[in-house]
Design a protein around this motif. Sequence first.
Motif, PDB file in Angstrom:
ATOM      1  N   VAL A   6       0.838  -1.190   0.000  1.00 39.30           N
ATOM      2  CA  VAL A   6       0.000   0.000   0.000  1.00 39.30           C
ATOM      3  C   VAL A   6       0.878   1.246   0.000  1.00 39.30           C
ATOM      4  N   GLY A   7       0.626   2.140  -0.935  1.00 42.50           N
ATOM      5  CA  GLY A   7       1.310   3.421  -0.974  1.00 42.50           C
ATOM      6  C   GLY A   7       0.454   4.492  -0.333  1.00 42.50           C
ATOM      7  N   ILE A   8       1.099   5.527   0.209  1.00 37.16           N
ATOM      8  CA  ILE A   8       0.398   6.577   0.956  1.00 37.16           C
ATOM      9  C   ILE A   8       0.829   7.942   0.440  1.00 37.16           C
ATOM     10  N   TYR A   9      -0.131   8.745   0.025  1.00 39.04           N
ATOM     11  CA  TYR A   9       0.181  10.131  -0.348  1.00 39.04           C
ATOM     12  C   TYR A   9      -1.055  11.010  -0.198  1.00 39.04           C
ATOM     13  N   GLY A  10      -0.875  12.126   0.490  1.00 36.58           N
ATOM     14  CA  GLY A  10      -1.930  13.122   0.606  1.00 36.58           C
ATOM     15  C   GLY A  10      -1.305  14.497   0.786  1.00 36.58           C
ATOM     16  N   GLN A  11      -1.815  15.473   0.069  1.00 36.10           N
ATOM     17  CA  GLN A  11      -1.364  16.860   0.196  1.00 36.10           C
ATOM     18  C   GLN A  11      -2.533  17.697   0.713  1.00 36.10           C
ATOM     19  N   PHE A  12      -2.311  18.430   1.793  1.00 34.71           N
ATOM     20  CA  PHE A  12      -3.366  19.200   2.440  1.00 34.71           C
ATOM     21  C   PHE A  12      -2.991  20.677   2.481  1.00 34.71           C
ATOM     22  N   ARG A  13      -3.986  21.524   2.246  1.00 36.17           N
ATOM     23  CA  ARG A  13      -3.791  22.969   2.394  1.00 36.17           C
ATOM     24  C   ARG A  13      -4.926  23.536   3.220  1.00 36.17           C
ATOM     25  N   LYS A  14      -4.554  24.166   4.313  1.00 36.28           N
ATOM     26  CA  LYS A  14      -5.521  24.832   5.199  1.00 36.28           C
ATOM     27  C   LYS A  14      -6.692  23.911   5.554  1.00 36.28           C
ATOM     28  N   GLY A  15      -6.368  22.663   5.847  1.00 37.96           N
ATOM     29  CA  GLY A  15      -7.383  21.713   6.280  1.00 37.96           C
ATOM     30  C   GLY A  15      -8.097  20.973   5.180  1.00 37.96           C
ATOM     31  N   GLU A  16      -7.789  21.264   3.929  1.00 37.72           N
ATOM     32  CA  GLU A  16      -8.459  20.608   2.804  1.00 37.72           C
ATOM     33  C   GLU A  16      -7.499  19.675   2.079  1.00 37.72           C
ATOM     34  N   LEU A  17      -7.986  18.499   1.694  1.00 26.96           N
ATOM     35  CA  LEU A  17      -7.210  17.576   0.882  1.00 26.96           C
ATOM     36  C   LEU A  17      -7.235  18.062  -0.566  1.00 26.96           C
ATOM     37  N   VAL A  18      -6.062  18.339  -1.126  1.00 27.64           N
ATOM     38  CA  VAL A  18      -6.003  18.840  -2.505  1.00 27.64           C
ATOM     39  C   VAL A  18      -5.521  17.771  -3.483  1.00 27.64           C
ATOM     40  N   VAL A  19      -4.734  16.827  -3.023  1.00 24.48           N
ATOM     41  CA  VAL A  19      -4.286  15.684  -3.838  1.00 24.48           C
ATOM     42  C   VAL A  19      -4.158  14.488  -2.906  1.00 24.48           C
ATOM     43  N   PRO A  20      -4.810  13.382  -3.251  1.00 29.32           N
ATOM     44  CA  PRO A  20      -5.684  13.084  -4.390  1.00 29.32           C
ATOM     45  C   PRO A  20      -7.076  13.684  -4.187  1.00 29.32           C
ATOM     46  N   ALA A  21      -8.012  13.216  -4.996  1.00 28.96           N
ATOM     47  CA  ALA A  21      -9.347  13.814  -4.991  1.00 28.96           C
ATOM     48  C   ALA A  21     -10.147  13.441  -3.752  1.00 28.96           C
ATOM     49  N   THR A  22      -9.949  12.242  -3.216  1.00 29.23           N
ATOM     50  CA  THR A  22     -10.729  11.791  -2.066  1.00 29.23           C
ATOM     51  C   THR A  22      -9.821  11.127  -1.040  1.00 29.23           C
ATOM     52  N   GLU A  23     -10.276  11.073   0.212  1.00 34.03           N
ATOM     53  CA  GLU A  23      -9.501  10.425   1.271  1.00 34.03           C
ATOM     54  C   GLU A  23      -9.305   8.939   0.976  1.00 34.03           C
ATOM     55  N   ARG A  24     -10.260   8.335   0.306  1.00 32.39           N
ATOM     56  CA  ARG A  24     -10.167   6.907  -0.016  1.00 32.39           C
ATOM     57  C   ARG A  24      -8.943   6.599  -0.859  1.00 32.39           C
ATOM     58  N   GLU A  25      -8.500   7.584  -1.659  1.00 31.73           N
ATOM     59  CA  GLU A  25      -7.371   7.379  -2.563  1.00 31.73           C
ATOM     60  C   GLU A  25      -6.025   7.686  -1.922  1.00 31.73           C
ATOM     61  N   VAL A  26      -6.010   8.193  -0.691  1.00 33.90           N
ATOM     62  CA  VAL A  26      -4.742   8.490  -0.019  1.00 33.90           C
ATOM     63  C   VAL A  26      -3.929   7.211   0.161  1.00 33.90           C
ATOM     64  N   HIS A  27      -4.609   6.120   0.479  1.00 35.06           N
ATOM     65  CA  HIS A  27      -3.964   4.816   0.618  1.00 35.06           C
ATOM     66  C   HIS A  27      -4.312   3.993  -0.620  1.00 35.06           C
ATOM     67  N   SER A  28      -3.307   3.652  -1.425  1.00 37.84           N
ATOM     68  CA  SER A  28      -3.559   2.976  -2.699  1.00 37.84           C
ATOM     69  C   SER A  28      -2.502   1.907  -2.949  1.00 37.84           C
ATOM     70  N   ASP A  29      -2.891   0.857  -3.683  1.00 39.13           N
ATOM     71  CA  ASP A  29      -1.927  -0.192  -4.021  1.00 39.13           C
ATOM     72  C   ASP A  29      -1.414  -0.054  -5.453  1.00 39.13           C
ATOM     73  N   ARG A  30      -1.654   1.067  -6.084  1.00 33.51           N
ATOM     74  CA  ARG A  30      -1.191   1.284  -7.450  1.00 33.51           C
ATOM     75  C   ARG A  30       0.234   1.839  -7.414  1.00 33.51           C
ATOM     76  N   ASP A  31       1.182   1.045  -7.918  1.00 35.63           N
ATOM     77  CA  ASP A  31       2.589   1.469  -7.958  1.00 35.63           C
ATOM     78  C   ASP A  31       2.993   1.997  -6.583  1.00 35.63           C
ATOM     79  N   TYR A  32       2.763   1.192  -5.569  1.00 38.03           N
ATOM     80  CA  TYR A  32       2.796   1.689  -4.193  1.00 38.03           C
ATOM     81  C   TYR A  32       4.172   2.180  -3.727  1.00 38.03           C
ATOM     82  N   LEU A  33       5.264   1.665  -4.297  1.00 39.53           N
ATOM     83  CA  LEU A  33       6.591   2.108  -3.873  1.00 39.53           C
ATOM     84  C   LEU A  33       6.996   3.430  -4.517  1.00 39.53           C
ATOM     85  N   ALA A  34       6.735   3.577  -5.802  1.00 43.46           N
ATOM     86  CA  ALA A  34       7.224   4.747  -6.533  1.00 43.46           C
ATOM     87  C   ALA A  34       6.234   5.908  -6.579  1.00 43.46           C
TER      88      ALA A  34
END
Length: 234
Positions: free
Chosen positions: A152-180
Amino acid sequence: MGIDIEIVAYRGRALSDATIRELVSQFAQETEWFRHSIASAVRKPLLDDLHCLAFYDDVRGEPVDKAADPSPSSKLYFSETKLREIREAGERGGSLASLVQAAWKATREEMRKLPAKPAHEPAPAADVAIARALSKLRGEAFLVGYADHSCVGIYGQFRKGELVVPATEREVHSDRDYLAAPSRAWSAALGRKITIDGVVRAYFPETAQPPLHAVGEARTIPYDGNRFMMTLVE
């Protein structure tokens, strides 16, 4: 069988350890230890205003019989079919890590096909909640990492309390190309090529500093790589 790495990074003026401790205590009650690495104490920080937070488990002093009878939280459950496949693959010479990873992914896909039970809106993941709270305090924060044992790969970018990348919290944890994928996304956001492993080496070296902070109390101890292991916050 692989490692887990998770970092919460934030930009701006460094927060006090007491503030960090309060945030972790609020959103991740089961977490025991954390390290807080501020840019001014890092030999080669990514940016002069980028600070990082990581979480640790104490792996020393477990009872001898726990290896034979682990706690429920450390067990992996596979169907008889999957166990048979692991045994057969093992006889063909596959590594234990690769076999468990493959079985984990296959089992997870089977679980996803099960009908969902109606329920109230689930509480946000603790790591997401911590990153979001830091972005409210300092404007921008990142949640990055990977769970090598469960792919599982993990990535989330937040600005002033809002998730800007990815589109939803569900996508913060993903198994797509999880290392890179997490490293690529963070590189794009920071405007420079980085790797998560490289950030860990720079901000969290195998030395006494930065120290370990006990969650919930004002106590620190030197970091000991033989005793503590970086972990995810669920």
